[in-house]
Scaffold this active site. Sequence first.
Site, PDB file in Angstrom:
ATOM      1  N   SER A 177      83.839   4.378 -37.670  1.00  0.00           N
ATOM      2  CA  SER A 177      84.059   2.993 -37.264  1.00  0.00           C
ATOM      3  C   SER A 177      82.912   2.139 -37.781  1.00  0.00           C
ATOM      4  CB  SER A 177      84.156   2.879 -35.740  1.00  0.00           C
ATOM      5  OG  SER A 177      82.953   3.347 -35.134  1.00  0.00           O
ATOM      6  N   LYS A 178      83.121   0.824 -37.760  1.00  0.00           N
ATOM      7  CA  LYS A 178      82.121  -0.068 -38.357  1.00  0.00           C
ATOM      8  C   LYS A 178      80.796  -0.040 -37.604  1.00  0.00           C
ATOM      9  CE  LYS A 178      80.571  -2.999 -41.294  1.00  0.00           C
ATOM     10  NZ  LYS A 178      80.211  -2.456 -42.621  1.00  0.00           N
ATOM     11  N   VAL A 179      80.863  -0.081 -36.288  1.00  0.00           N
ATOM     12  CA  VAL A 179      79.656  -0.087 -35.469  1.00  0.00           C
ATOM     13  C   VAL A 179      79.507   1.267 -34.795  1.00  0.00           C
ATOM     14  CG1 VAL A 179      78.439  -1.163 -33.548  1.00  0.00           C
ATOM     15  CG2 VAL A 179      79.826  -2.571 -35.093  1.00  0.00           C
ATOM     16  N   GLU A 213      81.169  -8.292 -42.427  1.00  0.00           N
ATOM     17  CA  GLU A 213      81.563  -7.188 -43.307  1.00  0.00           C
ATOM     18  C   GLU A 213      82.708  -6.437 -42.649  1.00  0.00           C
ATOM     19  OE1 GLU A 213      78.904  -4.672 -46.300  1.00  0.00           O
ATOM     20  OE2 GLU A 213      78.564  -4.120 -44.224  1.00  0.00           O
TER      21      GLU A 213
END
Length: 337
Positions: A331-333, A140
Amino acid sequence: MMLKEAISAAECVALQLASDTERYAELGRKLRSTSFSTALTIARGSSDHACNYVAYLIMARLGRVVASLPMSLVTLNKSPLVTRDTLAISISQSGQSPDVVEPIRYFRDGGATTVALVNDIDSPLAHAAEWAMPLRAGKEQSVAATKSFITSLVAGARMVAQWQNDPELQAGLEALPEALLEATRIDWSPAIDVLAPARNIMVVGRGISFPVALEAALKFKETSALQAEAFSGAEIKHGPMALIEDGYPLLIFATRGPTQAGLLQLATEMRGRGAKVLLAAPADVAERDLTLPVAATPDLDPIVAIQSFYVMAAKLSAARGMDPDAPRHLSKVTKTN
């Protein structure tokens, strides 16, 4: 990317449903044969909203009370929690955050049954859990979770269907890919007309639709910088009502089931108070503003409901001059302790 990934959810769900069939059956047998005195969910953000949905299914269908674990009890307080006869369920896209991984490891080491519904099957969370079940959402890219959230809901419902050994729920899951495709085609542009200039919104659900309200409110915040709060339809009169003024926007998810009648009544009352109500309800509800798709069984309706919402949310972000793929400061993580 957010829009593209949201629309791809049907394909991801089809892949998940075609995979790990025996593993889910084995997990179901394990859950049926094990006595639990405590059941917990462990997650953050969108994954926590997915956990709320899974917890609702477990409580409604299997009669087990499920609580959300404050992870700091394990990670910061080092509290001596009893792990015996406990079921601990975690959901995560990345499986990287220490405050999700550490509690699962703690409970597994203490003899609990631990389940991780996780997209990255080679992540620390997947390795920490006894039962690591892949979401099969693929990588993703967009910061805003869409397809991973939908596959999380599906994985949780698969677990419950196998635990309960319910052929009707299992059959309903098999019909989801087509229902999700249909959900992407429903026109929610009236919501964009109302929300493009808005500064705030309340998102309302109740029962099985409340996790969808929580997720929608989060997406409004992170992709459209729209101050959004989610409330249960049963709680909105206990204080939040004071915020309602002429033109105040409300999005109400009135999915099928025993809570729907009360939400429809709430929509009528809020309109009477001057609120700008966006009532999302199935096609048989004449007073709806937005059409909610339906699944093969009402317990799966939230999965297709959030699909229609995601398509609208991506377009709303663009209409507000923002980039839904790169929300400010995010952020993504996210790794928290």
